[in-house]
Write a protein that holds these residues in place. Structure first.
Motif, PDB file in Angstrom:
ATOM      1  N   PRO A 118       0.812  -1.220   0.000  1.00  0.00           N
ATOM      2  CA  PRO A 118       0.000   0.000   0.000  1.00  0.00           C
ATOM      3  C   PRO A 118       0.845   1.271   0.000  1.00  0.00           C
ATOM      4  CG  PRO A 118      -0.002  -0.993   2.177  1.00  0.00           C
ATOM      5  CD  PRO A 118       0.784  -1.914   1.283  1.00  0.00           C
ATOM      6  N   LEU A 119       0.355   2.276  -0.719  1.00  0.00           N
ATOM      7  CA  LEU A 119       0.950   3.609  -0.634  1.00  0.00           C
ATOM      8  C   LEU A 119       0.556   4.260   0.683  1.00  0.00           C
ATOM      9  CD1 LEU A 119       0.222   4.969  -4.200  1.00  0.00           C
ATOM     10  CD2 LEU A 119       2.431   4.349  -3.259  1.00  0.00           C
ATOM     11  N   THR A 120      -0.675   4.044   1.077  1.00  0.00           N
ATOM     12  CA  THR A 120      -1.206   4.579   2.326  1.00  0.00           C
ATOM     13  C   THR A 120      -1.952   3.469   3.034  1.00  0.00           C
ATOM     14  OG1 THR A 120      -1.512   6.727   1.261  1.00  0.00           O
ATOM     15  CG2 THR A 120      -2.646   6.387   3.327  1.00  0.00           C
ATOM     16  N   SER A 121      -1.705   3.341   4.320  1.00  0.00           N
ATOM     17  CA  SER A 121      -2.390   2.331   5.116  1.00  0.00           C
ATOM     18  C   SER A 121      -2.871   2.972   6.414  1.00  0.00           C
ATOM     19  CB  SER A 121      -1.448   1.171   5.410  1.00  0.00           C
ATOM     20  OG  SER A 121      -2.119   0.178   6.137  1.00  0.00           O
ATOM     21  N   LYS A 122      -4.153   2.851   6.681  1.00  0.00           N
ATOM     22  CA  LYS A 122      -4.758   3.424   7.890  1.00  0.00           C
ATOM     23  C   LYS A 122      -5.576   2.354   8.581  1.00  0.00           C
ATOM     24  CE  LYS A 122      -3.469   7.661   6.825  1.00  0.00           C
ATOM     25  NZ  LYS A 122      -2.561   8.453   7.576  1.00  0.00           N
ATOM     26  N   THR A 123      -5.760   2.521   9.882  1.00  0.00           N
ATOM     27  CA  THR A 123      -6.574   1.601  10.659  1.00  0.00           C
ATOM     28  C   THR A 123      -7.690   2.375  11.348  1.00  0.00           C
ATOM     29  OG1 THR A 123      -4.639   0.212  11.050  1.00  0.00           O
ATOM     30  CG2 THR A 123      -6.534  -0.155  12.463  1.00  0.00           C
ATOM     31  N   LEU A 124      -8.898   1.834  11.265  1.00  0.00           N
ATOM     32  CA  LEU A 124     -10.041   2.463  11.921  1.00  0.00           C
ATOM     33  C   LEU A 124      -9.948   2.258  13.433  1.00  0.00           C
ATOM     34  CD1 LEU A 124     -12.910   1.274   9.546  1.00  0.00           C
ATOM     35  CD2 LEU A 124     -11.827   3.515   9.603  1.00  0.00           C
ATOM     36  N   PRO A 125     -10.522   3.170  14.227  1.00  0.00           N
ATOM     37  CA  PRO A 125     -10.557   2.951  15.677  1.00  0.00           C
ATOM     38  C   PRO A 125     -11.326   1.673  16.012  1.00  0.00           C
ATOM     39  CG  PRO A 125     -11.245   5.191  15.116  1.00  0.00           C
ATOM     40  CD  PRO A 125     -11.112   4.435  13.832  1.00  0.00           C
ATOM     41  N   GLU A 126     -11.037   1.105  17.175  1.00  0.00           N
ATOM     42  CA  GLU A 126     -11.691  -0.150  17.564  1.00  0.00           C
ATOM     43  C   GLU A 126     -13.197  -0.014  17.700  1.00  0.00           C
ATOM     44  OE1 GLU A 126      -9.974  -2.111  20.900  1.00  0.00           O
ATOM     45  OE2 GLU A 126      -7.943  -1.943  20.108  1.00  0.00           O
ATOM     46  N   SER A 127     -13.670   1.181  18.034  1.00  0.00           N
ATOM     47  CA  SER A 127     -15.112   1.370  18.228  1.00  0.00           C
ATOM     48  C   SER A 127     -15.862   1.548  16.914  1.00  0.00           C
ATOM     49  CB  SER A 127     -15.358   2.583  19.122  1.00  0.00           C
ATOM     50  OG  SER A 127     -14.858   3.754  18.514  1.00  0.00           O
ATOM     51  N   VAL A 128     -15.151   1.591  15.791  1.00  0.00           N
ATOM     52  CA  VAL A 128     -15.781   1.782  14.481  1.00  0.00           C
ATOM     53  C   VAL A 128     -15.481   0.577  13.612  1.00  0.00           C
ATOM     54  CG1 VAL A 128     -15.829   3.217  12.409  1.00  0.00           C
ATOM     55  CG2 VAL A 128     -15.551   4.284  14.638  1.00  0.00           C
ATOM     56  N   ARG A 129     -16.500   0.118  12.903  1.00  0.00           N
ATOM     57  CA  ARG A 129     -16.268  -0.979  11.972  1.00  0.00           C
ATOM     58  C   ARG A 129     -17.115  -0.801  10.721  1.00  0.00           C
ATOM     59  NH1 ARG A 129     -18.831  -5.644  11.589  1.00  0.00           N
ATOM     60  NH2 ARG A 129     -20.885  -5.879  12.446  1.00  0.00           N
ATOM     61  N   VAL A 130     -16.628  -1.378   9.631  1.00  0.00           N
ATOM     62  CA  VAL A 130     -17.363  -1.368   8.376  1.00  0.00           C
ATOM     63  C   VAL A 130     -18.349  -2.525   8.444  1.00  0.00           C
ATOM     64  CG1 VAL A 130     -17.201  -1.509   5.866  1.00  0.00           C
ATOM     65  CG2 VAL A 130     -15.365  -0.428   7.164  1.00  0.00           C
ATOM     66  N   VAL A 131     -19.651  -2.223   8.421  1.00  0.00           N
ATOM     67  CA  VAL A 131     -20.650  -3.288   8.587  1.00  0.00           C
ATOM     68  C   VAL A 131     -21.080  -3.902   7.267  1.00  0.00           C
ATOM     69  CG1 VAL A 131     -21.523  -2.517  10.804  1.00  0.00           C
ATOM     70  CG2 VAL A 131     -22.500  -1.564   8.743  1.00  0.00           C
ATOM     71  N   SER A 132     -21.063  -3.118   6.181  1.00  0.00           N
ATOM     72  CA  SER A 132     -21.423  -3.702   4.886  1.00  0.00           C
ATOM     73  C   SER A 132     -20.898  -2.819   3.759  1.00  0.00           C
ATOM     74  CB  SER A 132     -22.940  -3.870   4.752  1.00  0.00           C
ATOM     75  OG  SER A 132     -23.577  -2.608   4.743  1.00  0.00           O
ATOM     76  N   ILE A 133     -20.611  -3.487   2.642  1.00  0.00           N
ATOM     77  CA  ILE A 133     -20.224  -2.795   1.417  1.00  0.00           C
ATOM     78  C   ILE A 133     -21.069  -3.384   0.296  1.00  0.00           C
ATOM     79  CG2 ILE A 133     -18.388  -2.337  -0.247  1.00  0.00           C
ATOM     80  CD1 ILE A 133     -16.395  -2.486   2.035  1.00  0.00           C
ATOM     81  N   HIS A 134     -21.781  -2.512  -0.392  1.00  0.00           N
ATOM     82  CA  HIS A 134     -22.584  -2.915  -1.544  1.00  0.00           C
ATOM     83  C   HIS A 134     -21.855  -2.467  -2.797  1.00  0.00           C
ATOM     84  CE1 HIS A 134     -26.293  -3.592   0.901  1.00  0.00           C
ATOM     85  NE2 HIS A 134     -25.734  -2.659   1.650  1.00  0.00           N
ATOM     86  N   GLN A 135     -21.749  -3.382  -3.757  1.00  0.00           N
ATOM     87  CA  GLN A 135     -21.240  -3.023  -5.063  1.00  0.00           C
ATOM     88  C   GLN A 135     -22.367  -3.259  -6.061  1.00  0.00           C
ATOM     89  OE1 GLN A 135     -17.631  -5.461  -4.623  1.00  0.00           O
ATOM     90  NE2 GLN A 135     -16.499  -3.584  -5.082  1.00  0.00           N
ATOM     91  N   ARG A 136     -22.183  -2.767  -7.271  1.00  0.00           N
ATOM     92  CA  ARG A 136     -23.264  -2.831  -8.262  1.00  0.00           C
ATOM     93  C   ARG A 136     -23.834  -4.238  -8.400  1.00  0.00           C
ATOM     94  NH1 ARG A 136     -26.509   1.140 -10.009  1.00  0.00           N
ATOM     95  NH2 ARG A 136     -25.453   2.576 -11.354  1.00  0.00           N
ATOM     96  N   GLU A 137     -22.965  -5.194  -8.477  1.00  0.00           N
ATOM     97  CA  GLU A 137     -23.413  -6.560  -8.714  1.00  0.00           C
ATOM     98  C   GLU A 137     -23.222  -7.395  -7.462  1.00  0.00           C
ATOM     99  OE1 GLU A 137     -20.789  -7.499 -11.808  1.00  0.00           O
ATOM    100  OE2 GLU A 137     -21.600  -5.992 -13.137  1.00  0.00           O
ATOM    101  N   GLY A 138     -24.158  -8.264  -7.209  1.00  0.00           N
ATOM    102  CA  GLY A 138     -24.009  -9.189  -6.106  1.00  0.00           C
ATOM    103  C   GLY A 138     -24.606  -8.701  -4.804  1.00  0.00           C
ATOM    104  N   GLU A 139     -24.461  -9.535  -3.819  1.00  0.00           N
ATOM    105  CA  GLU A 139     -24.991  -9.273  -2.485  1.00  0.00           C
ATOM    106  C   GLU A 139     -24.030  -8.396  -1.695  1.00  0.00           C
ATOM    107  OE1 GLU A 139     -28.012 -10.285  -1.300  1.00  0.00           O
ATOM    108  OE2 GLU A 139     -28.313 -10.881  -3.383  1.00  0.00           O
TER     109      GLU A 139
END
Length: 197
Positions: A118-139
């Protein structure tokens, strides 16, 4: 005159007939304004700037903008890798052959910057999380690593990213043709973004 307002209603009248405020009145107003600011600025900072969810949203939006800016300069575009389980955000761009480091050249001519460098790498705080990612196709994806691609023209594939903090959720909609990322103060899905399946 009974209907005309007196000059004294607007303030103090001086000897030459001009109206104004006394120094004490102005000082009282300044003291009151100072007290209001003293109590509201720290609260504003705590709710907006120091909030882990809001700072994570700003971080993610910043990485998306950086990917869109760097992609036209790269050989094959960039991608933003989102590790939903570990809370890690990596921006990876592949440089053209003439801009790579000599020791990174691959023996078989492949792009040698590396798939996971990675050119840039970051970490989210422990109290925050990515719950879902929707892309055009698929679930929707709820775990694992998702790669959001940005092509050489700086266009990012459409995506919806939902982040959850302690007590609230913020949804981000990324459009390939709009420069700004749209935000919502709730979890959003394809129907909210106007996608048709």
């Amino acid at each position: 005159m009974p209907g005309a307002p007196s000059q004294r209603a607007a303030g103090i009248v001086s000897r030459d007939g001009r109206c104004g405020f006394t120094l004490i009145e102005l000082l009282v107003v300044l003291v009151l304004l100072s007290l209001v600011l003293a109590f509201t600025v720290p609260r504003f900072r705590a709710t907006v700037l120091d909030d882990p969810l809001n700072s994570s949203v700003r971080l993610l939006v910043g990485l998306i903008r950086e990917a869109k800016q760097r992609a036209p300069q790269s050989h094959r575009g960039c991608f933003l890798a989102i590790d939903m389980d570990g809370g890690r955000l990596d921006l990876v761009c592949r440089l053209p052959p003439d801009r790579r480091q000599p020791e990174a050249e691959a023996a078989d001519g492949e792009d040698a910057q590396g798939e996971d460098t990675p050119l840039t790498s970051k970490t989210l705080p422990e109290s925050v999380r990515v719950v879902s990612i929707h892309q055009r196709e698929g679930e929707p994806v709820t775990s694992g690593i998702v790669r959001l691609w940005v092509n050489r023209q700086g266009l990012m594939e459409p995506a919806i990213i939902n982040l959850r903090g302690d007590d609230e959720t913020i949804g981000l909609t990324v459009s390939p043709f709009l420069p700004a990322v749209e935000l919502a103060d709730r979890e959003i899905g394809p129907d909210d973004a106007g996608w048709r399946r």
